[in-house]
Design a protein around this motif. Structure first.
Motif, PDB file in Angstrom:
ATOM      1  N   TYR A  42       7.627  32.422  10.506  1.00 52.20           N
ATOM      2  CA  TYR A  42       6.952  31.458  10.943  1.00 52.20           C
ATOM      3  C   TYR A  42       7.846  30.252  10.838  1.00 52.20           C
ATOM      4  CZ  TYR A  42       3.812  27.444  10.170  1.00 52.20           C
ATOM      5  OH  TYR A  42       3.023  26.362  10.342  1.00 52.20           O
ATOM      6  N   LEU A  43       8.772  29.969  10.109  1.00 55.05           N
ATOM      7  CA  LEU A  43       9.820  28.706  10.208  1.00 55.05           C
ATOM      8  C   LEU A  43      10.480  29.004  11.700  1.00 55.05           C
ATOM      9  CD1 LEU A  43      11.108  28.678   6.480  1.00 55.05           C
ATOM     10  CD2 LEU A  43       9.720  27.319   7.632  1.00 55.05           C
ATOM     11  N   LYS A  44      11.017  30.321  11.795  1.00 57.54           N
ATOM     12  CA  LYS A  44      11.860  30.407  13.014  1.00 57.54           C
ATOM     13  C   LYS A  44      11.006  29.866  14.333  1.00 57.54           C
ATOM     14  CE  LYS A  44      15.848  33.320  12.270  1.00 57.54           C
ATOM     15  NZ  LYS A  44      16.637  32.486  12.808  1.00 57.54           N
ATOM     16  N   GLU A  45       9.769  30.614  14.229  1.00 57.94           N
ATOM     17  CA  GLU A  45       8.946  30.311  15.634  1.00 57.94           C
ATOM     18  C   GLU A  45       8.378  28.825  15.634  1.00 57.94           C
ATOM     19  OE1 GLU A  45       5.404  32.969  15.212  1.00 57.94           O
ATOM     20  OE2 GLU A  45       6.593  34.763  14.871  1.00 57.94           O
ATOM     21  N   ASN A  46       8.202  28.218  14.541  1.00 59.89           N
ATOM     22  CA  ASN A  46       7.578  26.691  14.414  1.00 59.89           C
ATOM     23  C   ASN A  46       8.768  25.667  14.487  1.00 59.89           C
ATOM     24  OD1 ASN A  46       4.608  26.828  14.339  1.00 59.89           O
ATOM     25  ND2 ASN A  46       5.499  28.531  13.006  1.00 59.89           N
ATOM     26  N   TYR A  47      10.064  25.904  14.238  1.00 65.17           N
ATOM     27  CA  TYR A  47      11.029  25.059  14.055  1.00 65.17           C
ATOM     28  C   TYR A  47      12.226  25.112  14.846  1.00 65.17           C
ATOM     29  CZ  TYR A  47       8.168  23.049  10.265  1.00 65.17           C
ATOM     30  OH  TYR A  47       7.254  22.264   9.874  1.00 65.17           O
ATOM     31  N   GLU A  48      12.619  26.446  14.989  1.00 67.20           N
ATOM     32  CA  GLU A  48      13.856  26.678  15.797  1.00 67.20           C
ATOM     33  C   GLU A  48      13.500  26.408  17.365  1.00 67.20           C
ATOM     34  OE1 GLU A  48      15.552  30.664  15.682  1.00 67.20           O
ATOM     35  OE2 GLU A  48      16.349  30.188  13.950  1.00 67.20           O
ATOM     36  N   ASN A  49      14.751  25.662  17.948  1.00 64.73           N
ATOM     37  CA  ASN A  49      14.680  25.264  19.169  1.00 64.73           C
ATOM     38  C   ASN A  49      13.751  23.973  19.521  1.00 64.73           C
ATOM     39  OD1 ASN A  49      16.579  27.079  20.043  1.00 64.73           O
ATOM     40  ND2 ASN A  49      14.996  28.647  20.028  1.00 64.73           N
ATOM     41  N   LYS A  50      13.693  23.349  18.417  1.00 56.33           N
ATOM     42  CA  LYS A  50      12.812  21.858  18.413  1.00 56.33           C
ATOM     43  C   LYS A  50      13.465  20.892  17.761  1.00 56.33           C
ATOM     44  CE  LYS A  50       8.382  24.587  18.730  1.00 56.33           C
ATOM     45  NZ  LYS A  50       8.132  25.683  18.437  1.00 56.33           N
ATOM     46  N   SER A  51      13.194  19.685  17.832  1.00 54.23           N
ATOM     47  CA  SER A  51      13.773  18.582  17.169  1.00 54.23           C
ATOM     48  C   SER A  51      13.070  17.940  16.279  1.00 54.23           C
ATOM     49  CB  SER A  51      13.690  17.414  18.339  1.00 54.23           C
ATOM     50  OG  SER A  51      14.588  17.865  19.636  1.00 54.23           O
ATOM     51  N   VAL A  52      13.454  17.790  15.126  1.00 59.37           N
ATOM     52  CA  VAL A  52      12.958  17.021  13.969  1.00 59.37           C
ATOM     53  C   VAL A  52      14.013  15.677  13.697  1.00 59.37           C
ATOM     54  CG1 VAL A  52      12.192  19.052  12.902  1.00 59.37           C
ATOM     55  CG2 VAL A  52      14.353  18.370  12.460  1.00 59.37           C
ATOM     56  N   ASN A  53      13.667  14.738  12.970  1.00 61.21           N
ATOM     57  CA  ASN A  53      14.275  13.455  12.742  1.00 61.21           C
ATOM     58  C   ASN A  53      15.739  13.833  12.357  1.00 61.21           C
ATOM     59  OD1 ASN A  53      12.155  11.616  12.874  1.00 61.21           O
ATOM     60  ND2 ASN A  53      11.589  11.725  10.798  1.00 61.21           N
ATOM     61  N   ALA A  54      16.087  14.840  11.674  1.00 59.98           N
ATOM     62  CA  ALA A  54      17.631  15.257  11.302  1.00 59.98           C
ATOM     63  C   ALA A  54      18.163  15.611  12.359  1.00 59.98           C
ATOM     64  CB  ALA A  54      17.295  16.295  10.243  1.00 59.98           C
ATOM     65  N   GLY A  55      17.642  16.151  13.749  1.00 59.10           N
ATOM     66  CA  GLY A  55      18.392  16.609  14.711  1.00 59.10           C
ATOM     67  C   GLY A  55      17.472  17.680  15.674  1.00 59.10           C
ATOM     68  N   TYR A  56      18.285  18.390  16.415  1.00 59.44           N
ATOM     69  CA  TYR A  56      17.544  19.737  16.858  1.00 59.44           C
ATOM     70  C   TYR A  56      18.142  20.962  16.250  1.00 59.44           C
ATOM     71  CZ  TYR A  56      16.812  22.958  20.702  1.00 59.44           C
ATOM     72  OH  TYR A  56      16.227  24.131  21.417  1.00 59.44           O
ATOM     73  N   ILE A  57      16.984  21.696  15.884  1.00 59.26           N
ATOM     74  CA  ILE A  57      17.162  22.827  15.021  1.00 59.26           C
ATOM     75  C   ILE A  57      17.660  23.916  15.793  1.00 59.26           C
ATOM     76  CG2 ILE A  57      16.419  24.420  13.570  1.00 59.26           C
ATOM     77  CD1 ILE A  57      14.572  22.203  12.310  1.00 59.26           C
ATOM     78  N   VAL A  58      18.878  24.490  15.813  1.00 58.29           N
ATOM     79  CA  VAL A  58      19.556  25.375  16.640  1.00 58.29           C
ATOM     80  C   VAL A  58      19.175  26.960  16.176  1.00 58.29           C
ATOM     81  CG1 VAL A  58      21.509  26.544  17.611  1.00 58.29           C
ATOM     82  CG2 VAL A  58      21.218  24.091  17.257  1.00 58.29           C
ATOM     83  N   ASN A  59      19.295  26.895  14.557  1.00 60.49           N
ATOM     84  CA  ASN A  59      19.155  28.210  14.156  1.00 60.49           C
ATOM     85  C   ASN A  59      18.664  27.827  12.574  1.00 60.49           C
ATOM     86  OD1 ASN A  59      19.268  30.880  13.400  1.00 60.49           O
ATOM     87  ND2 ASN A  59      21.214  30.815  12.755  1.00 60.49           N
ATOM     88  N   ILE A  60      17.654  28.667  12.203  1.00 63.64           N
ATOM     89  CA  ILE A  60      17.372  28.719  10.530  1.00 63.64           C
ATOM     90  C   ILE A  60      18.100  29.999  10.191  1.00 63.64           C
ATOM     91  CG2 ILE A  60      15.465  28.600   8.782  1.00 63.64           C
ATOM     92  CD1 ILE A  60      13.735  27.581  11.027  1.00 63.64           C
ATOM     93  N   ILE A  61      19.084  29.387   9.142  1.00 58.83           N
ATOM     94  CA  ILE A  61      19.756  30.413   8.543  1.00 58.83           C
ATOM     95  C   ILE A  61      19.209  31.459   7.252  1.00 58.83           C
ATOM     96  CG2 ILE A  61      22.029  31.021   7.452  1.00 58.83           C
ATOM     97  CD1 ILE A  61      23.274  28.293   9.125  1.00 58.83           C
TER      98      ILE A  61
END
Length: 167
Positions: A42-61
């Motif tokens: 869920y986290l990978k589908e909804n947050y990876e390759n998207k921007s949040v205040n902290a920056g652009y999430i390239v990868n959820i490790i």
């Protein structure tokens, strides 16, 4: 090889490892023996390759910790501390970007999904038939060029930037 090494240095130098609090929403049927895998997907589908205040999430490790959970409208809402690769553009950053569009008013490039406009102030580019001639060099759509970021805007969970091409 030097240009490849420079490209790798430029990109990876600006990716930071960060702990971010992310939210996951599950329905009760998803709480089974594979719930950790379901949450991670869920986290990978909804947050990876998207921007949040902290920056652009390239990868959820990884998921480091479950912080809080609650039930709302029949769904389970979970806040998690996640370890992520994040790219946050900063004024003065030098990045290697892909040319997406060439226009009379400038060149549109991108790094990840962050768009950067290189304005054609003072007609520094000679643009003809979707080819840009700059400093006796042809620049085509799909090429990679070095850019310095001059201005950043974060709006509606998207970064957009203004930059200048580096000779």
């Amino acid at each position: 090889i030097t240009s490849i090494n420079t490209f790798i240095f430029i990109i990876f130098f600006q990716i930071m490892k960060k702990n971010l609090v992310l939210k996951c929403i599950l329905n009760p049927i998803q709480l089974n023996t594979k719930y950790k895998e379901t949450i991670f997907n869920y986290l990978k589908e909804n947050y990876e390759n998207k921007s949040v205040n902290a920056g652009y999430i390239v990868n959820i490790i990884s998921i480091k910790e479950f912080i809080h959970n609650t039930i709302c409208n029949g769904n389970i809402i979970i806040k998690l501390l996640c370890y992520c690769d994040v790219f946050k553009p900063s004024v003065g950053d030098i990045v290697n970007c892909k040319v997406n569009m060439i226009h009379l008013n400038g060149i549109f490039v991108s790094i990840y999904n962050i768009k950067i406009l290189l304005p054609n102030k003072d007609n520094i580019f000679n643009i003809q038939n979707n080819i840009c001639i700059y400093n006796n060099r042809n620049i085509n759509i799909g090429d990679y060029i070095k850019v310095v970021i001059k201005n950043i805007r974060f709006d509606n969970f998207n970064y957009t930037c203004i930059g200048n091409i580096i000779k």
